[in-house]
Design an enzyme around this catalytic site. Structure first.
Site, short mmCIF file in Angstrom:
data_model
loop_
_atom_site.label_atom_id
_atom_site.label_comp_id
_atom_site.label_asym_id
_atom_site.label_seq_id
_atom_site.Cartn_x
_atom_site.Cartn_y
_atom_site.Cartn_z
N ARG A 1 0.76 -1.26 -0.03
CA ARG A 1 0.04 0.00 0.01
C ARG A 1 0.93 1.24 -0.04
O ARG A 1 1.77 1.15 0.88
CB ARG A 1 -1.04 0.13 1.19
CG ARG A 1 -2.04 1.08 1.39
CD ARG A 1 -2.50 1.28 2.66
NE ARG A 1 -1.40 1.78 3.62
CZ ARG A 1 -1.05 3.06 3.81
NH1 ARG A 1 -1.42 4.10 2.96
NH2 ARG A 1 -0.25 3.18 4.73
N VAL A 2 0.55 2.09 -0.87
CA VAL A 2 0.96 3.55 -0.72
C VAL A 2 -0.32 4.40 -0.67
O VAL A 2 -1.23 4.11 -0.90
CB VAL A 2 1.92 3.77 -2.04
CG1 VAL A 2 3.25 3.10 -1.93
CG2 VAL A 2 0.98 3.71 -3.41
N SER A 3 0.06 5.70 -0.29
CA SER A 3 -1.04 6.53 0.18
C SER A 3 -1.75 7.14 -1.11
O SER A 3 -3.20 7.72 -0.97
CB SER A 3 -0.64 7.69 0.98
OG SER A 3 -0.14 7.18 2.38
N THR A 4 -0.97 7.52 -2.32
CA THR A 4 -1.59 8.11 -3.32
C THR A 4 -1.26 7.43 -4.38
O THR A 4 -0.09 6.64 -4.50
CB THR A 4 -1.16 9.68 -3.32
OG1 THR A 4 0.14 9.76 -3.87
CG2 THR A 4 -1.35 10.20 -2.05
N GLN B 1 2.21 8.00 -5.81
CA GLN B 1 3.48 7.09 -5.24
C GLN B 1 3.86 5.94 -5.68
O GLN B 1 2.76 5.32 -6.55
CB GLN B 1 3.09 7.02 -3.67
CG GLN B 1 3.25 8.38 -2.87
CD GLN B 1 2.78 8.05 -1.37
OE1 GLN B 1 1.70 7.51 -1.24
NE2 GLN B 1 3.51 8.80 -0.54
#
Length: 183
Positions: free
Chosen positions: A8-11, A14
């Site tokens: 997982r990344v936030s945006t 990314q």
């Protein structure tokens, strides 16, 4: 036994390339959403698919959850179903055999708290930076998705309706932003 990798990344801007490099798995669950809550489609799908004996790999604690309470809840759900979770960066492994290990609980809680603290500091620095930029007249906020014509239509509807909340929902915006648009 299945092996899952959770990435997982936030945006969407990314990159996930640095996570779980050369870690073999049967299925990867990858998402580009904030970790501030646990209402994430890929996380939910993974948690629904995990069975006793399955293993989940996660690059680091903050990729699974950004607050201690959510982290503890997710890890408990995994080990309660008989699964194992391995946080590679911290080299921590949690499974049913060690579910009641006080040292494991302490490490998970402390590292989760540090992750939460780190996120809170990032948000605080962001707010400070925005306040300074606003005071210098350099921060204008995110550009509106609405054209001038759409804003005029919203203003017209605003003045002709009593239910402002419903109007905001119709446009997919908050009530506060609705009032800001018609200012």
């Amino acid at each position: 036994m299945m092996i899952f990798n959770y990435i997982r990344v936030s945006t969407v801007f990314q990159n996930t390339d640095r996570q779980l490099i050369n870690v073999a798995c049967d299925r990867t669950y990858e998402e580009k959403v904030s970790g501030k809550d646990i209402n994430r489609p890929q996380l939910k799908a993974m948690l629904q698919n995990i069975r006793s004996g399955d293993k989940i790999n996660v690059h680091e604690l903050s990729r699974l959850a950004r607050n201690t309470q959510d982290l503890l809840k997710i890890v408990d759900q995994i080990v309660s179903t008989g699964g194992t979770i391995h946080f590679h960066k911290e080299n921590l492994i949690f499974n049913g055999d060690k579910k009641d290990d006080p040292f494991q609980k302490l490490m998970l809680t402390m590292l989760g708290a540090i992750s939460t603290f780190e996120r809170d500091l990032i948000l605080e620095r962001q707010r400070e930076g925005i306040a300074i930029a606003k005071s210098k007249g350099k921060y204008k906020g995110r550009p509106s998705n609405f054209t001038d014509e759409m804003i005029e239509k919203i203003k017209y509807e605003f003045s002709n309706t009593k239910n402002k909340s419903e109007l905001a929902r119709n446009y997919g915006i908050s009530r506060g932003y609705l009032y800001e648009l018609v200012k």
